[in-house]
Design an enzyme around this catalytic site. Structure first.
Site, PDB file in Angstrom:
ATOM      1  CB  SER A  95      -4.554  -0.744   2.449  1.00  9.56           C
ATOM      2  OG  SER A  95      -4.919  -1.942   3.081  1.00  9.56           O
ATOM      3  CG  HIS A 146     -10.749   1.250  -0.084  1.00  5.59           C
ATOM      4  ND1 HIS A 146      -9.961   0.471   0.735  1.00  5.59           N
ATOM      5  CD2 HIS A 146     -11.697   1.794   0.715  1.00  5.59           C
ATOM      6  CE1 HIS A 146     -10.421   0.518   1.968  1.00  5.59           C
ATOM      7  NE2 HIS A 146     -11.481   1.319   1.991  1.00  5.59           N
ATOM      8  CB  THR A 148      -5.317  -1.749  -2.495  1.00  7.61           C
ATOM      9  OG1 THR A 148      -5.163  -2.038  -1.096  1.00  7.61           O
ATOM     10  CG2 THR A 148      -4.408  -2.674  -3.290  1.00  7.61           C
ATOM     11  CD  GLU A 272      -7.986  -3.927  -2.625  1.00  8.53           C
ATOM     12  OE1 GLU A 272      -7.623  -3.730  -1.446  1.00  8.53           O
ATOM     13  OE2 GLU A 272      -8.708  -3.138  -3.260  1.00  8.53           O
ATOM     14  CG  ASP A 277      -8.067  -5.161   5.179  1.00  6.82           C
ATOM     15  OD1 ASP A 277      -7.144  -5.557   5.917  1.00  6.82           O
ATOM     16  OD2 ASP A 277      -8.563  -4.022   5.267  1.00  6.82           O
ATOM     17  CG  ASP A 319      -2.419  -4.777   1.742  1.00  3.52           C
ATOM     18  OD1 ASP A 319      -2.799  -5.883   2.186  1.00  3.52           O
ATOM     19  OD2 ASP A 319      -3.166  -3.784   1.671  1.00  3.52           O
ATOM     20  CG  HIS A 320      -1.772  -5.094   5.649  1.00  5.08           C
ATOM     21  ND1 HIS A 320      -2.938  -5.652   6.130  1.00  5.08           N
ATOM     22  CD2 HIS A 320      -2.161  -4.026   4.892  1.00  5.08           C
ATOM     23  CE1 HIS A 320      -3.973  -4.965   5.703  1.00  5.08           C
ATOM     24  NE2 HIS A 320      -3.535  -3.964   4.930  1.00  5.08           N
ATOM     25  CG  HIS A 423      -3.829  -3.511   8.918  1.00  6.07           C
ATOM     26  ND1 HIS A 423      -3.566  -2.437   8.104  1.00  6.07           N
ATOM     27  CD2 HIS A 423      -5.087  -3.914   8.589  1.00  6.07           C
ATOM     28  CE1 HIS A 423      -4.606  -2.202   7.321  1.00  6.07           C
ATOM     29  NE2 HIS A 423      -5.542  -3.081   7.604  1.00  6.07           N
TER      30      HIS A 423
END
Length: 467
Positions: A95, A146, A148, A272, A277, A319-320, A423
């Site tokens: 991230s 964090h 992000t 976010e 996640d 983001d993924h 991820h």
């Protein structure tokens, strides 16, 4: 602050995917369309396509309405693309590198926040927007320090230095920063309590939902609603105390907009859904789907605002991927999936209640009461055995709970299966609504969003990162 070109020869030598310029992303000059006075970028962190899919299935089947995100597609309201997610060091990003690609306009190695492979430190995008008079901020369901949110804000070579990031934020004096992470600011912080310094610098510090809702726009805001991450939405919704004390992502988002929307030069906000996640890392189906639905609620509120405002570019993405969950074929898949409506708590909450001294029946009863199904005695034995076998240092699993084993057990009762616990290198959904969205091409690279946002907002050409 560094505004110079940062991507000259050799910077991306460690990456097999070449850099392409803004001209490859933008189909026609953004100057020909309406300026985006405001930009809201919404990130459901670690959202595999199966997560988006299952949240929409649940919303349609149980709530009787389409999810807000996929509703934009069904109603032909938004522009849609695919985006790659590589970092400078790997095809599978973390991230920090992912957010840095958007925030700094260049790819960095995994673990880094806007520090390039050769030590370059691009000026993060919220600093650029703030410099030109916009109000700026971030809201999240994980610590505000964090990866992000930090990727839009600061330069630091190690995302793990969250106590340092908290101090870096102080000097930026951004307008709204809200989420979890009290332990990186308050008395538990390793480097000393920062909250008195924030107060001295003119911040309003709020620590619960009522204090947040009472805010006005007279001072910059630091909102800290949990020691670490905020509770999973499925847990919050079934706990009266959490509902009273902890705002939802939609509530934080709309309060942030309300605090910034009257600024004459507009605002830029990152939103976010960070616990999506964490749930994927934990193979936690109720944590995942209900936090995705909480993110979707925020999407709906933001789109309502943008439709009325007419000057706001909304970007919705991830983001993924993470763990690639999905609903798999079985004779009773529909019925099993619908049983998710009976879940009152996440796997994290439930497993934290267990004790190896519990009888098999007590564990069976606890699971039935809180997640609605009755597991078999041999599954209880397997679960208890795995409390002894947990690999230490598993991501977002400080209590060493048997997430993998319990995720497999749950798969039998929900028909939701997982490909892993980490991820993935997937291409991801990228959705845009509002001024500038018409210029989005069907496929772009993650770092190209930096210049795209700047051009949509008609920022100075000196701010653009050049190839």
């Amino acid at each position: 602050m560094n505004r110079r070109s940062l991507l000259k020869g050799g910077l991306l030598a460690g990456l097999t995917i070449p850099f392409t310029g803004v001209s490859d992303v933008i189909a026609k000059p953004i100057g020909g369309s309406k300026k985006a006075k405001n930009i809201i970028m919404m990130v459901s962190d670690g959202m595999s396509i199966g997560t988006l899919n299952m949240a929409d299935l649940y919303s349609n089947r149980i709530l009787g309405v389409s999810s807000k995100w996929l509703g934009l597609y069904r109603d032909n309201k938004a522009v849609r693309a695919l985006m790659d997610t590589a970092s400078a060091s790997a095809m599978v990003t973390d991230s920090a590198a992912a957010s840095s690609s958007w925030g700094g306009g260049m790819r960095v190695r995994n673990g880094s926040l806007n520090v390039g492979m050769k030590g370059e430190k691009p000026q993060p995008i919220l600093q650029k927007f703030k410099e030109k008079g916009k109000k700026v901020g971030c809201v999240t369901t994980v610590p505000i320090t964090h990866a992000t949110p930090a990727g839009f804000c600061i330069n630091i070579d190690n995302r793990g230095g969250q106590d340092i990031i908290a101090e870096l934020y102080l000097g930026l004096k951004f307008d709204v920063m809200m989420g979890g992470g009290h332990k990186y600011f308050g008395e538990k912080r390793a480097g000393g309590n920062l909250i008195p310094k924030y107060l001295t610098q003119g911040y309003k510090v709020v620590e619960n939902r009522d204090e947040m809702l009472a805010l006005n726009n007279n001072k910059p805001v630091l909102g800290l609603f949990a020691e670490d991450g905020l509770p999973y939405e499925v847990d919050r919704k079934h706990d009266k105390n959490l509902m009273k004390s902890t705002p939802s992502l939609a509530e934080m988002t709309m309060k942030a907009i309300d605090l910034m929307k009257d600024n004459k030069d507009g605002f830029a906000l990152q939103v976010e859904g960070g616990k999506v996640d964490w749930a994927a890392h934990s193979n936690d189906v109720s944590g995942l789907i209900f936090d995705q639905l909480a993110f979707d609620e925020a999407v709906g509120k933001v789109i309502e605002f943008a439709e009325k405002d007419g000057e706001t570019l909304v970007i919705i993405t991830t983001d993924h991927g993470n763990s690639n969950p999905g609903l798999f074929y079985a004779d009773e898949a529909d019925k099993k999936f619908d049983s998710l409506q009976n879940f009152k708590h996440s796997n994290t909450w439930l497993l934290a209640q267990l004790n190896q001294s519990f009888s098999e029946q007590k564990i069976i009863d606890l699971i039935k009461e809180n997640q609605g199904f009755e597991i078999k005695p041999d599954e209880v034995k397997s679960l208890l055995n795995h409390f002894k076998d947990i690999s230490p240092n598993q991501l977002y699993n400080e209590s060493n709970l048997p997430f993998y084993e319990y995720g497999k057990i749950l798969g039998k009762y929900t028909d939701v299966q997982w490909a892993g616990m980490n991820h993935t290198g997937d291409y991801v959904e990228l959705t845009m609504f509002g001024p500038g969205s018409e210029n989005l091409k069907p496929f772009i690279k993650n770092f190209e969003l930096h210049n795209f946002m700047l051009k949509a907002a008609e920022m100075p050409a000196s701010f653009l990162v050049k190839a």
